[in-house]
Design a protein around this motif. Structure first.
Motif, mmCIF file in Angstrom:
data_model
loop_
_atom_site.group_PDB
_atom_site.id
_atom_site.type_symbol
_atom_site.label_atom_id
_atom_site.label_comp_id
_atom_site.label_asym_id
_atom_site.label_seq_id
_atom_site.Cartn_x
_atom_site.Cartn_y
_atom_site.Cartn_z
ATOM 1 N N THR A 10 0.847 -1.193 0.000
ATOM 2 C CA THR A 10 0.000 0.000 0.000
ATOM 3 C C THR A 10 0.876 1.234 0.000
ATOM 4 O OG1 THR A 10 -1.760 -1.160 1.161
ATOM 5 C CG2 THR A 10 -1.819 1.242 1.225
ATOM 6 N N LYS A 53 -3.203 9.299 2.252
ATOM 7 C CA LYS A 53 -2.222 9.527 3.319
ATOM 8 C C LYS A 53 -2.896 9.680 4.678
ATOM 9 C CE LYS A 53 0.664 13.398 4.848
ATOM 10 N NZ LYS A 53 -0.208 13.951 5.859
ATOM 11 N N ILE A 56 -3.963 6.367 6.132
ATOM 12 C CA ILE A 56 -2.833 5.581 6.636
ATOM 13 C C ILE A 56 -2.355 6.145 7.969
ATOM 14 C CG2 ILE A 56 -0.402 5.011 6.228
ATOM 15 C CD1 ILE A 56 -1.154 4.509 3.313
ATOM 16 N N GLU A 57 -2.317 7.463 8.086
ATOM 17 C CA GLU A 57 -1.919 8.077 9.357
ATOM 18 C C GLU A 57 -2.872 7.657 10.473
ATOM 19 O OE1 GLU A 57 0.283 12.225 8.069
ATOM 20 O OE2 GLU A 57 -1.911 12.199 8.142
ATOM 21 N N LYS A 58 -4.157 7.682 10.183
ATOM 22 C CA LYS A 58 -5.161 7.306 11.194
ATOM 23 C C LYS A 58 -5.028 5.828 11.563
ATOM 24 C CE LYS A 58 -10.134 7.102 11.964
ATOM 25 N NZ LYS A 58 -11.434 7.119 11.334
ATOM 26 N N ASP A 59 -4.899 4.966 10.539
ATOM 27 C CA ASP A 59 -4.818 3.524 10.785
ATOM 28 C C ASP A 59 -3.550 3.139 11.543
ATOM 29 O OD1 ASP A 59 -7.191 3.259 9.412
ATOM 30 O OD2 ASP A 59 -6.306 2.289 7.648
ATOM 31 N N SER A 60 -2.420 3.775 11.198
ATOM 32 C CA SER A 60 -1.127 3.359 11.755
ATOM 33 C C SER A 60 -0.677 4.166 12.960
ATOM 34 C CB SER A 60 -0.047 3.477 10.678
ATOM 35 O OG SER A 60 0.189 4.850 10.364
ATOM 36 N N SER A 61 -1.320 5.299 13.208
ATOM 37 C CA SER A 61 -0.898 6.230 14.268
ATOM 38 C C SER A 61 0.494 6.811 14.002
ATOM 39 C CB SER A 61 -0.919 5.561 15.649
ATOM 40 O OG SER A 61 -2.229 5.155 15.977
ATOM 41 N N VAL A 62 0.863 6.907 12.731
ATOM 42 C CA VAL A 62 2.154 7.472 12.328
ATOM 43 C C VAL A 62 1.896 8.730 11.513
ATOM 44 C CG1 VAL A 62 4.217 7.111 10.906
ATOM 45 C CG2 VAL A 62 3.315 5.240 12.299
#
Length: 142
Positions: A10, A53, A56-62
């Motif tokens: 991804t 983006k 992905i930030e929300k899902d990964s906490s990064v």
């Protein structure tokens, strides 16, 4: 034991419509689940998905950089002949990819070139004379 397989790659999309259009211009087939919010492309080995983006930030906490930066990895398109490195590079040039390194003969006996997609994901186009592919076209050794 952890399964030794990579099944989905991804890419964080800063501008999903633009990035999706680039991969569509490659002529790559999308899966039926692709939409304006999430795109998935079929390849011989893994599925390549484009996901916003922010998601992905929300899902990964990064927290990702605010603008695309060159990645620390490359993704390879392995081709069947040395000439295909050159012809694939020409297609990338025609559709507006960022050309990073022109096709050259590699010291290890193959031929390679490099480009980046519109969001600086680095891709290698490679021909390796020792590559072996399965019946689906997935690389199984080199």
């Amino acid at each position: 034991m952890i399964h030794q397989r990579v099944s989905l790659l991804t890419i964080a999309a800063y501008n999903l419509p633009k990035l999706r259009a680039f991969y569509q211009k490659l002529g790559w087939e999308e899966t039926e689940i692709s939409s304006d919010a999430y795109a998935v492309f079929k390849t011989a080995g893994v599925l390549i998905s484009l996901y916003p983006k922010e998601n992905i930030e929300k899902d990964s906490s990064v927290k990702l950089p605010d603008t695309p930066e060159y990645s620390k990895m490359t993704i390879a398109i392995n081709v069947d002949t040395p000439d295909e490195v050159d012809s694939t590079y020409e297609i990338i040039k025609q559709i507006g990819g960022s050309l990073l390194k022109e096709p050259t003969n590699a010291e290890w006996g193959g031929r390679t070139a490099y480009f980046a997609d519109p969001e600086k994901n680095i891709w290698e186009i490679a021909w390796n004379p020792t590559s072996k592919f399965d019946e689906r076209g997935a690389m199984i050794s080199f």
